[in-house]
Design an enzyme around this catalytic site. Structure first.
Site, PDB file in Angstrom:
ATOM      1  N   TYR A  69     -18.294  -0.305  -3.098  1.00 54.14           N
ATOM      2  CA  TYR A  69     -17.075  -0.311  -4.250  1.00 54.14           C
ATOM      3  C   TYR A  69     -17.925   0.168  -5.853  1.00 54.14           C
ATOM      4  CZ  TYR A  69     -12.272  -1.526  -2.346  1.00 54.14           C
ATOM      5  OH  TYR A  69     -11.800  -0.842  -0.622  1.00 54.14           O
ATOM      6  N   ARG A  72     -18.006   4.117  -6.270  1.00 51.82           N
ATOM      7  CA  ARG A  72     -16.934   3.974  -7.136  1.00 51.82           C
ATOM      8  C   ARG A  72     -16.643   3.611  -8.239  1.00 51.82           C
ATOM      9  NH1 ARG A  72     -12.434   2.943  -2.851  1.00 51.82           N
ATOM     10  NH2 ARG A  72     -10.918   3.845  -4.410  1.00 51.82           N
ATOM     11  N   HIS A 121      -1.854  -1.631  -7.105  1.00 50.10           N
ATOM     12  CA  HIS A 121      -3.318  -1.948  -5.733  1.00 50.10           C
ATOM     13  C   HIS A 121      -4.354  -2.454  -6.344  1.00 50.10           C
ATOM     14  CE1 HIS A 121      -1.166   1.426  -3.181  1.00 50.10           C
ATOM     15  NE2 HIS A 121      -0.317   0.455  -3.086  1.00 50.10           N
ATOM     16  N   CYS A 154     -16.313 -21.861  -6.560  1.00 52.60           N
ATOM     17  CA  CYS A 154     -15.691 -22.540  -5.571  1.00 52.60           C
ATOM     18  C   CYS A 154     -16.927 -21.985  -4.089  1.00 52.60           C
ATOM     19  CB  CYS A 154     -14.822 -22.166  -4.428  1.00 52.60           C
ATOM     20  SG  CYS A 154     -15.012 -20.655  -3.592  1.00 52.60           S
ATOM     21  N   ASN A 217       2.770  18.353  -7.350  1.00 53.76           N
ATOM     22  CA  ASN A 217       1.629  18.008  -6.313  1.00 53.76           C
ATOM     23  C   ASN A 217       1.698  19.851  -6.217  1.00 53.76           C
ATOM     24  OD1 ASN A 217       0.288  17.989  -3.833  1.00 53.76           O
ATOM     25  ND2 ASN A 217       1.252  16.257  -4.066  1.00 53.76           N
ATOM     26  N   GLU A 219       0.443  20.998  -3.798  1.00 48.32           N
ATOM     27  CA  GLU A 219       1.557  21.093  -2.137  1.00 48.32           C
ATOM     28  C   GLU A 219       1.957  20.576  -1.285  1.00 48.32           C
ATOM     29  OE1 GLU A 219      -2.976  20.968  -0.751  1.00 48.32           O
ATOM     30  OE2 GLU A 219      -2.656  19.517   0.988  1.00 48.32           O
TER      31      GLU A 219
HETATM   32  C1  BV8 Z   1       0.251  -3.624   3.167  1.00 48.74           C
HETATM   33  C2  BV8 Z   1      -6.640   0.291  -3.416  1.00 48.74           C
HETATM   34  C3  BV8 Z   1       1.373  -5.554   4.713  1.00 48.74           C
HETATM   35  C4  BV8 Z   1      -7.599  -0.149  -1.808  1.00 48.74           C
HETATM   36  C5  BV8 Z   1      -5.124   1.794  -1.186  1.00 48.74           C
HETATM   37  C6  BV8 Z   1       2.422   1.963  10.037  1.00 48.74           C
HETATM   38  C7  BV8 Z   1       3.397   2.878   9.631  1.00 48.74           C
HETATM   39  C8  BV8 Z   1       3.715   2.444   7.575  1.00 48.74           C
HETATM   40  C9  BV8 Z   1       3.150   1.909   6.759  1.00 48.74           C
HETATM   41  C10 BV8 Z   1       1.889   1.241   7.585  1.00 48.74           C
HETATM   42  C11 BV8 Z   1       1.329   1.456   9.607  1.00 48.74           C
HETATM   43  N1  BV8 Z   1       0.510   0.557   9.397  1.00 48.74           N
HETATM   44  C12 BV8 Z   1      -0.190   0.042   8.493  1.00 48.74           C
HETATM   45  C13 BV8 Z   1       0.860  -0.023   7.817  1.00 48.74           C
HETATM   46  C14 BV8 Z   1       0.767  -0.588   6.190  1.00 48.74           C
HETATM   47  C15 BV8 Z   1      -0.842   0.495   5.110  1.00 48.74           C
HETATM   48  C16 BV8 Z   1       0.219   1.808   4.611  1.00 48.74           C
HETATM   49  O1  BV8 Z   1       0.639   2.107   4.593  1.00 48.74           O
HETATM   50  N2  BV8 Z   1      -0.345   2.751   5.733  1.00 48.74           N
HETATM   51  C17 BV8 Z   1      -0.405   3.838   5.147  1.00 48.74           C
HETATM   52  C18 BV8 Z   1      -2.325   5.069   5.500  1.00 48.74           C
HETATM   53  C19 BV8 Z   1      -0.137   4.585   7.544  1.00 48.74           C
HETATM   54  N3  BV8 Z   1      -0.149  -0.413   3.531  1.00 48.74           N
HETATM   55  C20 BV8 Z   1      -0.876  -1.791   3.483  1.00 48.74           C
HETATM   56  O2  BV8 Z   1      -1.924  -1.872   4.123  1.00 48.74           O
HETATM   57  C21 BV8 Z   1      -0.738  -1.450   2.342  1.00 48.74           C
HETATM   58  N4  BV8 Z   1       0.411  -3.354   2.658  1.00 48.74           N
HETATM   59  O3  BV8 Z   1       1.581  -3.167   4.405  1.00 48.74           O
HETATM   60  O4  BV8 Z   1       0.898  -5.152   3.430  1.00 48.74           O
HETATM   61  C22 BV8 Z   1       2.134  -7.389   4.939  1.00 48.74           C
HETATM   62  C23 BV8 Z   1       3.664  -7.011   5.241  1.00 48.74           C
HETATM   63  C24 BV8 Z   1       3.939  -8.534   5.416  1.00 48.74           C
HETATM   64  C25 BV8 Z   1       2.974  -9.397   5.206  1.00 48.74           C
HETATM   65  C26 BV8 Z   1       1.370  -9.290   4.524  1.00 48.74           C
HETATM   66  C27 BV8 Z   1       1.161  -7.529   4.420  1.00 48.74           C
HETATM   67  C28 BV8 Z   1      -1.144  -1.768   1.229  1.00 48.74           C
HETATM   68  C29 BV8 Z   1      -1.735  -0.573   0.874  1.00 48.74           C
HETATM   69  C30 BV8 Z   1      -2.567  -0.406  -0.602  1.00 48.74           C
HETATM   70  C31 BV8 Z   1      -3.749  -0.535  -0.249  1.00 48.74           C
HETATM   71  N5  BV8 Z   1      -5.090   0.008  -0.688  1.00 48.74           N
HETATM   72  N6  BV8 Z   1      -5.890   1.434  -2.751  1.00 48.74           N
HETATM   73  C32 BV8 Z   1      -8.562   1.110  -2.736  1.00 48.74           C
HETATM   74  O5  BV8 Z   1      -8.618   1.915  -2.981  1.00 48.74           O
HETATM   75  O6  BV8 Z   1     -10.147   1.413  -2.349  1.00 48.74           O
HETATM   76  S1  BV8 Z   1      -4.136   2.329  -1.295  1.00 48.74           S
HETATM   77  C33 BV8 Z   1      -5.454   4.206  -1.469  1.00 48.74           C
HETATM   78  O7  BV8 Z   1      -5.147   4.800  -0.264  1.00 48.74           O
HETATM   79  C34 BV8 Z   1      -4.433   4.312  -2.320  1.00 48.74           C
HETATM   80  O8  BV8 Z   1      -4.688   3.713  -3.972  1.00 48.74           O
HETATM   81  C35 BV8 Z   1      -3.255   5.375  -2.786  1.00 48.74           C
HETATM   82  O9  BV8 Z   1      -2.081   4.359  -2.580  1.00 48.74           O
HETATM   83  C36 BV8 Z   1      -3.889   5.887  -0.971  1.00 48.74           C
HETATM   84  C37 BV8 Z   1      -3.943   6.959  -0.778  1.00 48.74           C
HETATM   85  O10 BV8 Z   1      -2.665   8.276  -0.998  1.00 48.74           O
HETATM   86  P1  BV8 Z   1      -3.080   8.865  -2.824  1.00 48.74           P
HETATM   87  O11 BV8 Z   1      -2.807   7.889  -3.348  1.00 48.74           O
HETATM   88  O12 BV8 Z   1      -1.301   9.888  -2.507  1.00 48.74           O
HETATM   89  O13 BV8 Z   1      -3.598   9.827  -2.382  1.00 48.74           O
HETATM   90  P2  BV8 Z   1      -4.353  10.639  -1.451  1.00 48.74           P
HETATM   91  O14 BV8 Z   1      -5.491  10.860  -1.251  1.00 48.74           O
HETATM   92  O15 BV8 Z   1      -2.934  10.265   0.043  1.00 48.74           O
HETATM   93  O16 BV8 Z   1      -3.211  11.734  -1.341  1.00 48.74           O
HETATM   94  C38 BV8 Z   1      -3.202  12.964  -3.002  1.00 48.74           C
HETATM   95  C39 BV8 Z   1      -2.584  13.653  -2.611  1.00 48.74           C
HETATM   96  O17 BV8 Z   1      -2.974  14.190  -4.304  1.00 48.74           O
HETATM   97  C40 BV8 Z   1      -2.419  14.817  -1.786  1.00 48.74           C
HETATM   98  O18 BV8 Z   1      -1.034  15.216  -1.917  1.00 48.74           O
HETATM   99  C41 BV8 Z   1      -2.723  16.301  -3.257  1.00 48.74           C
HETATM  100  O19 BV8 Z   1      -2.145  17.157  -2.618  1.00 48.74           O
HETATM  101  C42 BV8 Z   1      -2.735  15.315  -4.300  1.00 48.74           C
HETATM  102  N7  BV8 Z   1      -3.126  16.362  -4.932  1.00 48.74           N
HETATM  103  C43 BV8 Z   1      -4.678  17.193  -5.272  1.00 48.74           C
HETATM  104  N8  BV8 Z   1      -4.751  17.683  -5.987  1.00 48.74           N
HETATM  105  C44 BV8 Z   1      -4.425  17.138  -7.081  1.00 48.74           C
HETATM  106  C45 BV8 Z   1      -3.083  16.607  -6.895  1.00 48.74           C
HETATM  107  N9  BV8 Z   1      -1.731  16.466  -7.263  1.00 48.74           N
HETATM  108  C46 BV8 Z   1      -1.944  16.628  -8.738  1.00 48.74           C
HETATM  109  N10 BV8 Z   1      -3.081  17.255  -9.029  1.00 48.74           N
HETATM  110  C47 BV8 Z   1      -3.908  17.523  -8.294  1.00 48.74           C
HETATM  111  N11 BV8 Z   1      -5.024  18.302  -9.149  1.00 48.74           N
HETATM  112 ZN    ZN Z   2     -13.738 -19.140  -5.528  1.00 52.37          ZN
END
Ligand code: BV8
Ligand code: ZN
Length: 252
Positions: A69, A72, A121, A154, A217, A219
């Protein structure tokens, strides 16, 4: 991006009272911040974000996850908002209310000047205690100790103020974000693959509430099937063009 798609999108936005913009990692790509889809660059190529961006990963190796982190964060701090971020700020001159709901943790929308930003997030610029949750103060860079800093209250480790996989999103932010999407006329979705839930719910929620969904996007993504208008292209190019078209339609 077709001219008629652009004009249809501009006309929908020009007529909106509330425009919500939902952004993902692609929104920051042209500022030099790699997306999650990009192969993790260099140093971290051999680690999986879904493994590092978890509480289990942090507890297993706090120094490694803290270092990831910090790497980043310093890289994000060295980046600047691009013309696409600026275009979203300009939209505030032509639309009564513009709210940005971002999955990004880099703070670029705020640095560009957007006045209403909801970080569903969290933020890499904030830290909090792993155990008592108290907000923490990040010590200045250049500490000799690799271990994360400690909570003043803590004594547990401080952790990045982001939402990890498997963690709930901040309740108050989610409530405000979902309420905004439920009552917006237009949802503009920029730079997200639409794979991570519950953020991926937003375009579906907008559609259910009769809002127009516009996607920017280079794509197609998981969002494209629910978008009314797909403006294919990069955020830094499409958004300034779109804002100029909105200004033309509003005669300003
Ligand atoms: C929760 C912070 C549960 C940290 C992030 C199975 C099915 C469905 C869901 C799940 C599953 N298994 C697990 C889950 C839940 C999980 C999830 O969704 N997993 C996915 C992978 C399947 N979700 C979670 O865990 C969330 N919490 O569900 O809690 C719960 C429920 C009840 C009680 C308790 C708990 C929490 C999710 C948040 C995680 N943290 N970030 C960090 O950054 O280190 S997620 C992180 O990845 C980002 O924040 C973002 O959300 C994600 C990346 O996605 P995108 O932003 O879309 O980026 P990506 O690279 O994917 O895509 C980029 C896009 O940009 C592409 O389309 C590309 O074409 C486009 N692009 C490229 N260049 C450009 C462009 N667009 C425009 N201009 C350009 N130039
Ligand atoms: Zn503490």
């Amino acid at each position: 991006m077709t001219p008629e798609g652009l004009e249809r999108a501009a006309s929908a936005i020009a007529g909106a009272r509330l425009l919500v913009v939902s952004t993902g990692a692609g929104m920051s790509r042209e500022s030099g911040i790699p997306t999650f889809r990009d192969a993790q660059d260099g140093l971290w190529a051999r680690f999986d974000p879904a493994e590092l961006a978890t509480e289990r990963g942090f507890r297993a190796d706090p120094a490694r996850v803290w270092a990831w982190y910090e790497y980043r964060r310093l890289r994000m701090a060295a980046c600047a908002p691009h013309a696409g971020h600026g275009a979203l700020v300009e939209l505030e001159w032509n639309v009564p209310q513009v709210a940005v709901i971002t999955q990004n943790i880099d703070g670029l929308h705020q640095r560009a000047g957007s006045t209403e930003v909801l970080e569903i997030h969290g933020s890499i610029h904030r830290v909090r205690c792993l155990d008592c949750g108290a907000p923490g103060e990040r010590p200045d860079v250049g500490r000799d100790d690799d271990d994360p800093p400690r909570c003043a209250r803590c004594g547990s480790y401080l952790r990045p103020g982001v939402v990890w996989f498997g963690e709930m999103l901040p309740e108050d932010v989610v409530r405000r974000a979902w309420a905004l999407v439920e009552r917006c006329e237009v949802l503009l979705v920029v730079g997200t693959s639409g794979l991570v839930w519950p953020a991926a719910e937003l375009p579906h929620l907008a559609r259910r509430n009769d809002a127009r969904v516009i996607e920017v996007n280079p794509e197609p993504s998981e969002v494209t099937p629910v978008a009314d208008i797909f403006l294919q292209g990069r955020a830094g190019e499409v958004l300034p063009t779109l804002v100029r078209a909105v200004a033309r339609q509003r005669g300003s």
